[in-house]
Design a protein around this motif. Structure first.
Motif, PDB file in Angstrom:
ATOM      1  N   GLU A 197      49.551  40.040  47.700  1.00  0.00           N
ATOM      2  CA  GLU A 197      48.605  39.402  48.608  1.00  0.00           C
ATOM      3  C   GLU A 197      47.205  39.688  48.078  1.00  0.00           C
ATOM      4  OE1 GLU A 197      47.507  36.964  51.369  1.00  0.00           O
ATOM      5  OE2 GLU A 197      49.580  37.658  51.598  1.00  0.00           O
ATOM      6  N   LEU A 200      41.477  34.467  47.136  1.00  0.00           N
ATOM      7  CA  LEU A 200      41.000  33.351  46.320  1.00  0.00           C
ATOM      8  C   LEU A 200      39.525  33.156  46.668  1.00  0.00           C
ATOM      9  CD1 LEU A 200      41.865  31.206  44.254  1.00  0.00           C
ATOM     10  CD2 LEU A 200      42.413  29.693  46.168  1.00  0.00           C
ATOM     11  N   TYR A 202      35.908  31.266  46.285  1.00  0.00           N
ATOM     12  CA  TYR A 202      35.265  29.994  45.957  1.00  0.00           C
ATOM     13  C   TYR A 202      33.785  30.278  45.651  1.00  0.00           C
ATOM     14  CZ  TYR A 202      39.410  27.580  47.651  1.00  0.00           C
ATOM     15  OH  TYR A 202      40.697  27.113  47.802  1.00  0.00           O
ATOM     16  N   THR A 220      40.958  33.966  41.358  1.00  0.00           N
ATOM     17  CA  THR A 220      41.499  35.192  41.967  1.00  0.00           C
ATOM     18  C   THR A 220      40.941  36.426  41.266  1.00  0.00           C
ATOM     19  OG1 THR A 220      43.424  35.110  40.489  1.00  0.00           O
ATOM     20  CG2 THR A 220      43.668  34.097  42.671  1.00  0.00           C
ATOM     21  N   GLY A 270      42.755  22.202  44.349  1.00  0.00           N
ATOM     22  CA  GLY A 270      41.439  22.758  44.665  1.00  0.00           C
ATOM     23  C   GLY A 270      40.369  21.686  44.630  1.00  0.00           C
ATOM     24  N   LYS A 337      36.102  33.138  50.895  1.00  0.00           N
ATOM     25  CA  LYS A 337      37.238  33.832  50.277  1.00  0.00           C
ATOM     26  C   LYS A 337      38.402  33.743  51.264  1.00  0.00           C
ATOM     27  CE  LYS A 337      35.363  38.359  51.667  1.00  0.00           C
ATOM     28  NZ  LYS A 337      34.963  39.704  51.210  1.00  0.00           N
ATOM     29  N   SER A 339      42.797  34.468  51.933  1.00  0.00           N
ATOM     30  CA  SER A 339      43.996  35.202  51.498  1.00  0.00           C
ATOM     31  C   SER A 339      44.852  34.295  50.627  1.00  0.00           C
ATOM     32  CB  SER A 339      44.802  35.671  52.709  1.00  0.00           C
ATOM     33  OG  SER A 339      44.062  36.617  53.450  1.00  0.00           O
ATOM     34  N   HIS A 340      45.449  34.913  49.621  1.00  0.00           N
ATOM     35  CA  HIS A 340      46.177  34.105  48.647  1.00  0.00           C
ATOM     36  C   HIS A 340      47.338  34.930  48.079  1.00  0.00           C
ATOM     37  CE1 HIS A 340      46.885  31.149  45.528  1.00  0.00           C
ATOM     38  NE2 HIS A 340      46.708  32.060  44.585  1.00  0.00           N
ATOM     39  N   HIS A 342      49.982  35.457  45.305  1.00  0.00           N
ATOM     40  CA  HIS A 342      50.195  34.989  43.937  1.00  0.00           C
ATOM     41  C   HIS A 342      50.998  36.009  43.132  1.00  0.00           C
ATOM     42  CE1 HIS A 342      46.339  37.105  42.285  1.00  0.00           C
ATOM     43  NE2 HIS A 342      46.679  37.631  43.430  1.00  0.00           N
TER      44      HIS A 342
END
Length: 877
Positions: A197, A200, A202, A220, A270, A337, A339-340, A342
């Motif tokens: 977890e 991400l 931007y 990330t 995106g 930002k 949660s992402h 990956h």
């Protein structure tokens, strides 16, 4: 002479005695016979740092079963043992040892450090080898190898030079997996991905000359933006046509970035515009090469930011990430930002998060090797068991990437490349250490400091252990090998590469069959690991119940290719079985009247005159031989265990010995026992050897030196008697029926019952004495029209009764039946409603619905049985 067995089985004493005898006597070394095809296995070499864990126990038990089985089939049988130098793992162990002395490897010269590692290897490297002996592994220890011994080191150099000469090994700058903790490159297979977890981010990147205008990119890993050299858009994305010829300003660094157009960019993902960091991302690396971008590496080998990171130089990568985000936010450049989740690569040894890192490394071109290895499997020269792994293997081969083989550590095979002090001379790649430059004659040479990936030595294992590159007798006789037994997690690390190496260097795949076994798990399905604190130490199990019990339990509960679900209680299966074998043999030996036999073989005349009980046990023995062979031939070790467990425990001990107590045919007993011990030997080598050696004392025929070299049993159709089998099955059915009746009515085991059977079948009448013995009956009467007795059940047309007035408490039984009927009726009512529910019918998987239907049928049968008995008891009141 009388055979004597100790009152209790002592596995530790017996196991130590016999293993030392086997090894000292040379039983594990094959006797080469040109007329017979050898059976060969090379052990998956455990790391020299390793200690025996339950995965090793499972893997090596399977190998030993195959080896012992083929050895008893009188085939030249070789199991090649050895250990792997385990470059990163071993160096880590020694570095941790030095750390306790407040030292690092850099406090030593390379030679001094390697001396420390060799010293550690000599002191601790044989631990797992000793532990494999305790398990009973019948390896040919005279052929034991180590991946850095002199012969294997020569093989490694030979392989490297041959591939280099074929232009299949090259050096170049690429994005590789880098471990900041181990300070070395890793192959893709050594950097498994884990779901994490993360966030991400931007970020706004200003457009040069366009006040207030910016583009938004997402990442990330904000710290890598320090190495950005472009931004990219898809050439078909009309949204960004206006900025194609503009420059973008890299925040915090103020570097000008070009806008490149590349088909790789997904306009639907995106914002449709991406930052390009060629030195820190494999996809960006490819774009960087296509567009001839600058490659800026902003990381030091230890994971800190280097001098190219400007104000962030010296910071740890994760601290720099935090600071960069704060600075972007302060300048109004952080859009958001989120949660992402990956997948992030981790070092397979220390579990540190790896970095995609631009570095100069050595690589093997894999496509030509992969094509040969894929062809070997597609043409079934190599077969996976279970077959489902074939697709996994071929998919990896079809998508293979070049193999990074250089490692920035000291322990391992140093790359056989030397560089002349004269920079104009080409690198020297040689099988032998050169003394001077072949181009200019200078003696000032320096060897490449990197070592080869550990797997570069182990991919040669099936033939380097047999003497390659020399043309040795062993290589000629034992290559290709027969089976490989391993776990699924190293199909890519090792199995695939061995097939490649065999095809490339030997012109033939290294083995015919790859047997993939499952993973060791807890009873709840959790993978066993030291870090989770849920392991079961196999050595503790051996200390407690013995190696035979451990081996048998593991095999009994593990289906072919399936995971093994373990708990300490599971090992009671093997412990109870070893005790059953021991106690049954001890009981009969104590009661035998004959003290010596010419042999244990049975002549045709002798068999013809045997009673039906003896003929039945011979029939079951021969059926078990066939079933065991079929199971072993198809790698169904649990089925082999189940067959032999059922035969020995139930047919042989519970039925045959019990039926023979009044008149034991000693020679038949010994014949069946001796054959049973041979069948059990691959699974339980120690106890079978101990009892077999005792049997040798009472026969004049030489059985041989050891059961491990005795001939494997072959079934004999002339010893199968259908009539005796039919009679035994009828007896079992009647006995089971009456024993269940006794149990349901809680009848004292010492109390006799009164049995009547209504049947015109002459066969069942012949069994009256056996029924009386096995159910502890006062009488067994045969009569028609039985009245006043309780009907217990029907067996193949025969109606079985007991005298309820004498044998049970009728009132107590009626109450128990009444309770059972109420309970079953309530259960069936709920089950009927569930099965009639339309929603359940639609949603439940077919196997679940069918399972509920089966429960319904079983419960109905039980209910009808109780109601029938209820009616019968009413007539007796």
């Amino acid at each position: 002479m009388k055979i004597e067995l100790d009152k209790t089985y002592n596995p530790r004493e017996i196991e130590t005695k016999w293993y030392e005898h086997w090894e000292k006597s040379g039983y594990f070394s094959p006797k080469v016979n040109a007329a017979k095809k050898p059976f060969v296995i090379v052990i998956p070499p455990p790391n020299v740092t390793g200690i025996l864990h339950m995965g090793h126990a499972l893997n090596n038990t399977i190998q030993d079963i195959l080896i012992r089985w083929h050895r008893m089939r009188q085939e030249p049988t070789l199991w090649v043992p050895g250990t792997d130098h385990a470059g990163i793992a071993t160096q880590n162990v020694v570095e941790k040892k030095l750390a306790k002395q407040n030292k690092t490897r850099h406090d030593f010269s390379r030679e001094e450090f390697l001396s420390e590692v060799w010293k550690w290897k000599e002191e601790h490297g044989s631990t797992i080898v000793r532990q494999l002996r305790r398990l009973g592994a019948s390896c040919d220890w005279t052929r034991e190898r180590f991946t850095m011994d002199e012969g294997l080191s020569k093989a490694v150099r030979e392989a490297f030079v041959r591939l280099y000469e074929k232009d299949m090994i090259y050096q170049g700058y690429r994005i590789i997996n880098w471990c900041p903790r181990c300070h070395t490159a890793l192959s893709d297979e050594e950097a498994p991905h884990k779901e994490l977890e993360g966030m991400l981010y931007y970020i706004k990147y200003p457009v040069k000359g366009k006040t207030g205008e910016h583009i938004t990119v997402a990442t990330t890993r904000p710290e890598t933006m320090l190495g950005d050299t472009a931004v990219a858009v898809n050439p078909k994305d009309e949204r960004y046509h206006a900025i194609h010829h503009h420059k973008i300003i890299l925040p915090l660094v103020d570097r000008e970035l070009s806008v490149i157009q590349d088909e790789f960019v997904d306009p639907d993902f995106g914002s449709g515009i991406v930052k390009v960091t060629p030195a820190h991302d494999p996809n960006d690396f490819e774009m960087g090469q296509r567009h001839k971008l600058e490659f800026i590496n902003v990381l030091n080998p230890d994971g800190t930011i280097n001098e190219k990171g400007g104000a962030y130089a010296g910071m740890d990568r994760f601290k720099a990430r935090k600071q960069i985000v704060e600075d972007l936010e302060a300048q109004g450049l952080l859009v958001k930002k989120v949660s992402h989740l990956h997948a992030v690569g981790h070092c397979y040894r220390c579990h540190t998060v790896i970095e995609p890192y631009y570095s100069k490394q050595w690589f093997v071109k894999m496509r030509p090797l992969a094509d040969m290895a894929a062809k070997a499997v597609r043409e079934q020269k190599v077969n996976f068991v279970p077959d489902r792994w074939t697709k996994v293997y071929l998919n990896w081969m079809d998508n293979i990437r070049d193999w990074c083989i250089s490692r920035q550590i000291w322990w391992g095979h140093q790359i056989p490349v030397w560089y002349c002090d004269n920079k104009n001379c080409k690198p020297i790649v040689s099988r032998e250490n050169p003394t001077k430059c072949p181009a200019c004659g200078s003696a000032k040479l320096k060897q490449d400091e990197d070592v080869l990936d550990t797997w570069f030595s182990s991919w040669l294992w099936p033939f380097s252990t047999l003497g390659w590159p020399e043309k040795t007798p062993d290589l000629k006789c034992f290559y290709p090998t027969s089976d490989l037994v391993t776990a699924s997690e190293i199909i890519f690390f090792w199995v695939a590469r061995m097939i490649m190496a065999g095809c490339e260097f030997m012109g033939a795949a290294p083995f015919n069959t790859v047997n993939i076994h499952g993973t060791i798990r807890t009873e709840t399905g959790q993978k066993m690991s030291k870090s989770l604190g849920n392991i079961i130490d196999p050595l503790d199990v051996i200390d407690h119940v013995g190696a035979d019990a451990l081996r048998f339990s593991l095999m009994m509960i593990t289906g072919a290719g399936q995971d093994a679900f373990l708990s300490p209680e599971k090992f009671e299966i093997g412990r109870n079985f070893t005790n059953k074998i021991w106690n049954a043999c001890r009981f009969v030996f104590m009661n035998m009247k004959t003290e010596s036999f010419d042999n244990f073989e049975l002549t045709a005349e002798k068999i013809k005159n045997l009673g039906w009980v003896d003929q039945w046990i011979l029939s079951e023995l021969n059926r078990s031989i066939d079933e065991t062979n079929r199971a072993l031939e198809t790698y169904r070790f649990n089925d082999a265990c189940g067959t032999l467990y059922h035969f020995f425990w139930h047919d042989f001990c519970d039925w045959y010995v019990e039926l023979s107590k009044q008149k034991l045919s000693e020679k038949v007993f010994l014949h069946v026992l001796e054959k049973s011990l041979r069948l059990l030997h691959p699974l339980m080598p120690f106890q079978t050897e101990e009892i077999w050696q005792k049997l040798k004392l009472i026969t004049k025929k030489d059985l041989g030196e050891t059961i491990s070299l005795a001939e494997w049993p072959v079934s004999n159709k002339s010893q199968v008697f259908d009539a005796a089998v039919k009679k035994a099955e009828l007896l079992k059915d009647v006995v089971f029926l009456l024993r269940n009746f006794r149990a349901e009515n809680d009848i004292d085991p010492k109390k006799g019952i009164h049995v009547a059977i209504d049947s015109q079948d002459a066969l069942i009448k012949e069994l009256s004495s056996e029924i009386k013995l096995l159910v502890r009956a006062e009488e067994v009467a045969f009569k028609s029209g039985v009245k006043g007795w309780l009907k217990v059940g029907v067996v193949k047309g025969a109606v079985v009764y007991v005298d309820a007035s004498k044998d049970i408490d009728i009132a107590k039984r009626k109450k128990a039946i009444e309770d059972n009927v109420k309970k079953l009726e309530g259960y069936l009512k709920a089950l009927d409603a569930k099965l009639a529910n339309d929603d359940f019918k639609k949603r439940a998987p077919k196997e679940v619905y069918d399972g509920e239907l089966a429960k319904q049928q079983e419960s109905l049968q039980k209910l009808n049985h109780f109601k029938d008995e209820q009616k019968a008891l009413e007539t007796l009141s």
